[in-house]
Design an enzyme around this catalytic site. Structure first.
Site, PDB file in Angstrom:
ATOM      1  N   ARG A 241     -35.422 105.335  -3.900  1.00  0.00           N
ATOM      2  CA  ARG A 241     -36.616 104.852  -3.388  1.00  0.00           C
ATOM      3  C   ARG A 241     -36.472 103.286  -3.120  1.00  0.00           C
ATOM      4  O   ARG A 241     -37.025 102.899  -2.294  1.00  0.00           O
ATOM      5  CB  ARG A 241     -38.029 105.226  -4.108  1.00  0.00           C
TER       6      ARG A 241
ATOM      7  N   GLU B  80     -50.070 104.403  -3.848  1.00  0.00           N
ATOM      8  CA  GLU B  80     -49.250 103.469  -4.177  1.00  0.00           C
ATOM      9  C   GLU B  80     -49.141 101.942  -3.161  1.00  0.00           C
ATOM     10  O   GLU B  80     -48.916 101.044  -3.927  1.00  0.00           O
ATOM     11  CB  GLU B  80     -47.806 103.861  -4.251  1.00  0.00           C
TER      12      GLU B  80
HETATM   13  N1  MTE Z   1     -55.503 105.194  -9.223  1.00  0.00           N
HETATM   14  C1  MTE Z   1     -56.096 105.294 -10.545  1.00  0.00           C
HETATM   15  N2  MTE Z   1     -57.522 104.986 -10.449  1.00  0.00           N
HETATM   16  N3  MTE Z   1     -55.473 105.537 -11.459  1.00  0.00           N
HETATM   17  C2  MTE Z   1     -54.111 105.875 -11.550  1.00  0.00           C
HETATM   18  O1  MTE Z   1     -53.486 106.449 -12.513  1.00  0.00           O
HETATM   19  N4  MTE Z   1     -52.051 106.354  -9.977  1.00  0.00           N
HETATM   20  C3  MTE Z   1     -51.417 105.771  -8.855  1.00  0.00           C
HETATM   21  C4  MTE Z   1     -52.340 106.141  -7.616  1.00  0.00           C
HETATM   22  N5  MTE Z   1     -53.873 105.306  -7.796  1.00  0.00           N
HETATM   23  C5  MTE Z   1     -53.581 106.062 -10.212  1.00  0.00           C
HETATM   24  C6  MTE Z   1     -54.283 105.487  -9.073  1.00  0.00           C
HETATM   25  C7  MTE Z   1     -50.138 106.471  -8.687  1.00  0.00           C
HETATM   26  S1  MTE Z   1     -48.734 106.142  -9.136  1.00  0.00           S
HETATM   27  C8  MTE Z   1     -50.095 107.534  -7.576  1.00  0.00           C
HETATM   28  S2  MTE Z   1     -48.630 108.141  -7.065  1.00  0.00           S
HETATM   29  C9  MTE Z   1     -51.351 107.940  -7.072  1.00  0.00           C
HETATM   30  O2  MTE Z   1     -52.520 107.428  -7.131  1.00  0.00           O
HETATM   31  C10 MTE Z   1     -51.404 109.467  -7.069  1.00  0.00           C
HETATM   32  O3  MTE Z   1     -52.546 109.941  -6.670  1.00  0.00           O
HETATM   33  P1  MTE Z   1     -52.901 110.498  -5.034  1.00  0.00           P
HETATM   34  O4  MTE Z   1     -51.593 111.028  -4.587  1.00  0.00           O
HETATM   35  O5  MTE Z   1     -53.832 111.405  -5.029  1.00  0.00           O
HETATM   36  O6  MTE Z   1     -53.034 109.164  -4.213  1.00  0.00           O
HETATM   37 MO1  MOS Z   2     -46.934 107.699  -8.784  1.00  0.00          MO
HETATM   38  S1  MOS Z   2     -45.714 106.578  -9.547  1.00  0.00           S
HETATM   39  O1  MOS Z   2     -46.051 108.542  -7.817  1.00  0.00           O
HETATM   40  O2  MOS Z   2     -47.281 108.797 -10.281  1.00  0.00           O
END
Ligand code: MTE
Ligand code: MOS
Length: 857
Positions: free
Chosen positions: A330, A735
């Site tokens: 990635r 992300e």
């Molecule tokens: N937001 C919060 N509040 N807490 C989290 O742990 N993880 C991030 C993002 N936002 C996270 C977050 C990561 S690494 C990812 S991959 C995505 O949320 C995962 O959730 P989604 O696929 O529902 O966006």
């Molecule tokens: Mo997020 S790094 O893909 O959990």
């Protein structure tokens, strides 16, 4: 789900008003109130029965060593201890590597990082277990430890074979370029610092199975690994995840070990078993964002347009593969960020070091690739004496071009986003004012300098492993018209549950509080992908929609016959079902009627992402369904005397497509941005020269606080439909905003560059701590940062002495480091494929079917 229930409205009002909290409205997080009240239950809050056993691990104190002997008698004799297990006591599978082997649950013979599990103590309390664990007497035979990217490259020590992406002939393009620039960028790792540490609680069932409560982004993988280490069929293990107190990627694979240990002991003693990692343990024994050392060589025409790029990305993976194959991939996919490289050669190395295995972290390698492109843009601008924004815009992709891995660029609104943001935040005028202010400051001998930068983000959405791009959901409608929803995604604070509930409510056009989402469970929705790659809403939302569509189709078919009207004339609207103009039923009445006429009111839903394919052997294809886009403009003020700085203002325009929940999306943008700022400006992971983490607590590892936020901060959504057929044409948002923080780093770089009248590239490192800014300023001023020769080492020694474990602080990494450029290191390029000792893992990953080759993202 709204705090003020829709049922408080009188019927006459309910009948005509639109459903509450529809798609596109800012319904609050389903747990907002319970988060604030402290009533939201996390794994450690579950009331545990008397007799519950608690675990702690005995940790290795060597980075690389043979374990000659372990005397655990004092551990066994300690208060409250019930049992002690080491490698030989493991009952079934011993390796829990998610994709590839190499992650033993406990050390058998050789330890490969400080903190690796040597044994497990089972005791009557968490405290007793932890105390006992310190009493082991372990004899080691130290082996040479490799602790840095440079050393690993030198020794060609990799956890996975190197991988290459090629387009055209980069070498010739570089040779023919009138201007050539080379550079090197080093990025540190990052601690996840989720508020809730790793935790698991496993309860044995009366049928020999196990119920696993865990804080994991990947319930199915935990289910499968617990089953494998306890020798149970998958159906005997059920994983339950109601919520995590943050995951950020750190609980994608690395939640599993603790659940596995609990599972083994719950089975062995037939009692509930609980385990949590305290903050300091968590920081030492779990993997982090990958440190990267990247080099680039870029060929340009006189105007600053890129003709060819040669990049080498090297990630510090730690001792085991974990997800590193996909993470370095990635990084390679994103080393263009938003810029067109007509000819490109990109190498990606997965360096093996004797440190904890690094893992997923918001962006999954993407940020480390993207920052290389952004650093390079600054480097080009300051070398050519141009405005960095002009260099960025001149090199931006245009529709119809393709990436260095073959994906066609379509619907590419980034130029529009960047110019709109520049207009909205008055970039040109402010830039002019800043130039003048800096000149004035120089003339008056003031120490303050201002910096401004506007940077874009383009982030590919989809798991790069096709298999993982699938999801399931389960929807039940009860006879009172209330709806119950499950799906494969997990909630870690990002607002996934509320968004999917909104989708279900929208499908039936009912109030949001008609829908309830309960914990993610492997016995409700099986074989799920991790909640990662920002794809949670995209894939689970579509699956939930599909479940609703099948129930709706059944009701429509029945109602059409029952009322003798055409299906097209029946509408689910405003909490009602309109039967042509014949009759109007409340949603609940329609459900009742359906039930009485034996219509099934429960359905699964399934979704797989269309259009994506990728041939890794050719490094070519369309790995991403679409790109999420955004841009940020940051203004900073630095103090050239002390290196201290403030972020004065930041403007963000981010593309979440047609947002399902603008408040949640903006929350994600703000949170991601600040987390990215932490990585690029504050957080410094420091290991000592023995491979022990020195920054192992909040006292010596600084994450951003409320005080560090931009003083003036405007975050807006670029409210435009996703052209791809995603759920309600929204875009993933978890992300991508992390990388908007590049603007802050680049603004600091810009402020330093002002000292050379923007004609020399500052040697600013990452993170740009005040110390790093000061170093860059001094280098720019020609006062070389020569503290290394002039350091009063006696003082440092005396400061460090007396502090516990004094040798930790005095080490090479804590000392000022030079910015190293390509010429300074000469890692051997490994051509072609290296021998892969686990070639089958690509086709047949360890965990049955759950993971693809490069697994994630
Ligand atoms: N937001 C919060 N509040 N807490 C989290 O742990 N993880 C991030 C993002 N936002 C996270 C977050 C990561 S690494 C990812 S991959 C995505 O949320 C995962 O959730 P989604 O696929 O529902 O966006
Ligand atoms: Mo997020 S790094 O893909 O959990």
């Amino acid at each position: 789900m709204s705090h003020h229930s829709s049922l408080f409205d009188s019927y006459s009002i309910r009948r005509v008003r639109p459903p509450k909290n529809k798609i596109g409205t800012s319904a609050k997080h389903d747990s907002a109130i319970s988060h604030v009240m402290g009533t939201a239950t996390y794994v450690d809050d579950i009331a545990k029965p008397q007799g519950t056993l608690h675990l702690a691990v005995g940790k290795s104190s060597h980075a690389h060593a043979r374990v000659l002997s372990m005397d655990l008698s004092a551990v066994r004799d300690a208060d409250g201890v019930v049992d002690v297990l080491s490698f030989k006591d493991l009952p079934a599978q011993t390796d829990i590597g998610a994709v590839f082997d190499g992650e033993p649950l406990m050390v058998d013979d050789i330890t490969e990082y400080v903190g690796q599990t040597l044994f497990v103590v089972v005791a009557s309390s968490h405290r007793a277990a932890k105390k006992a664990a310190t009493k082991a007497v372990v004899e080691y035979e130290p082996l040479p430890a490799v602790l840095s990217i440079d050393k690993a490259l030198e020794q060609e020590l990799f956890v996975r074979p190197s991988h290459f992406m090629k387009r055209g002939d980069a070498a010739t393009a570089l040779d023919n370029s009138p201007i050539r620039i080379e550079g090197h960028i080093h990025m540190r790792g990052q601690e996840h610092f989720y508020l809730e540490g790793q935790v698991s609680y496993v309860v044995p069932c009366d049928d020999g199975g196990l119920e696993v409560y865990t804080s994991s982004q990947h319930p199915s993988e935990v289910q499968q690994l617990v089953a494998e280490v306890t020798d149970l069929p998958f159906h005997a293990v059920n994983t339950v995840v109601r919520r995590m107190g943050g995951g950020f990627g750190g609980k994608e694979t690395q939640a599993a070990a603790w659940a596995c240990l609990c599972g083994i002991i719950a089975k062995r003693h037939n009692v509930p078993v609980s385990m949590r990692l305290d903050r300091q343990d968590d920081m030492v024994v779990t993997g982090k964002r990958h440190e990267f050392a990247n080099r680039y060589e870029v060929g340009l025409d006189e105007s600053g347009r890129i003709l060819g790029v040669d990049m080498q990305l090297a990630g510090l993976c730690g001792y085991a593969p974990d997800l590193s194959d996909a993470i370095v991939d990635r990084a390679m996919f994103h080393c263009d960020n938003a810029y067109y490289y007509p000819a490109a050669h990109v190498a990606g190395h997965r360096c093996k070091t004797h440190t904890v295995s690094n893992t997923a972290y918001r962006g999954f390698g993407g940020p480390q690739g993207l920052m290389t492109a952004e650093y390079m843009m600054d480097h080009i601008a300051y070398t050519l004496g141009q405005d960095p924004l002009q260099v960025r815009l001149a090199n931006l992709y245009q529709d119809g071009q393709s990436t260095h891995y073959g994906q066609t660029i379509e619907h590419f609104d980034l130029a529009t986003i960047m110019t709109k943001l520049a207009d909205d935040c008055d970039y040109d005028n402010r830039r002019q004012q800043i130039l003048e202010a800096n000149q004035k400051a120089a003339a008056e001998g003031s120490d303050k300098r201002l910096g401004l930068a506007l940077t874009p983000v383009k982030f590919g959405i989809s798991f790069t492993v096709q298999t993982l791009n699938q999801a399931g959901a389960l929807v039940h409608i009860y006879t009172d018209g209330s709806i119950h929803l499950n799906h494969g995604g997990t909630e870690m604070g990002q607002g996934l549950y509320i968004k999917i509930a909104q989708i279900v409510a929208n499908e039936f056009d009912v109030d949001l509080d008609t829908v309830k989402v309960s914990a993610t469970r492997t016995d409700k929705v099986p074989n799920t992908s991790p909640t990662a790659a920002s794809s949670g809403t995209d894939i689970n939302g579509k699956a939930a929609q599909n479940a609703c569509l099948s129930i709706k189709a059944r009701i429509l078919e029945f109602a059409a016959e029952h009322f003798d009207v055409a299906q097209e004339d029946i509408r689910f609207e405003k909490n009602h079902v309109y039967i042509g103009d014949k009759e109007t039923l409340t949603f609940a009445e329609m459900i009742q009627l359906s039930y009485q006429n034996r219509i099934s009111l429960s359905s699964t839903g399934y979704y797989k992402t269309p259009k994506i394919f990728y041939d890794r052997s050719k490094a070519w294809g369309r790995p991403f369904f679409y790109f999420a886009l955004g841009a940020a403009c940051a203004e900073v003020e630095i103090d050239t005397l002390t290196g201290e700085y403030k972020v004065l203002r930041c403007d963000v325009l981010h593309d979440a497509g047609q947002s399902i929940n603008p408040a949640i999306d903006i929350g994600q943008i703000e949170g991601g941005f600040v987390q990215g700022m932490g990585w690029l400006t504050a957080e410094e992971l420091i290991w000592n020269d023995k491979g022990k983490l020195a920054s192992d607590s909040p006292a010596n590892y600084k994450i951003p606080t409320a005080h560090d936020l931009p003083k003036q901060w405007n975050v807006k959504l670029y409210d435009r439909k996703n052209e791809e057929q995603t759920i309600y044409n929204s875009k993933a948002v978890g992300e991508p905003p992390f990388m908007l923080a590049a603007s802050v780093w680049c603004a600091l770089n810009n402020a330093v560059a002002s000292l050379s009248d923007y004609k020399k590239n500052p040697e600013l490192t990452m993170p740009a701590t005040p110390e790093a800014v000061l170093k860059a300023v001094m280098r720019m001023q020609g006062t070389s940062w020569d503290l290394t020769t002039e350091t009063d080492t006696d003082t440092i020694d005396s400061l460090v002495k007396g502090a516990e474990e004094n040798s930790d602080l005095y080490n090479e990494k804590a000392m000022p480091q030079d910015v190293r450029h390509a010429k300074d290191i000469d890692p051997k390029e490994v051509e072609g494929k290296q021998t892969d000792d686990q070639p089958n893992a690509i086709e047949h990953p360890n965990v049955a079917g759950a993971r693809g080759p490069a697994h994630s993202e």
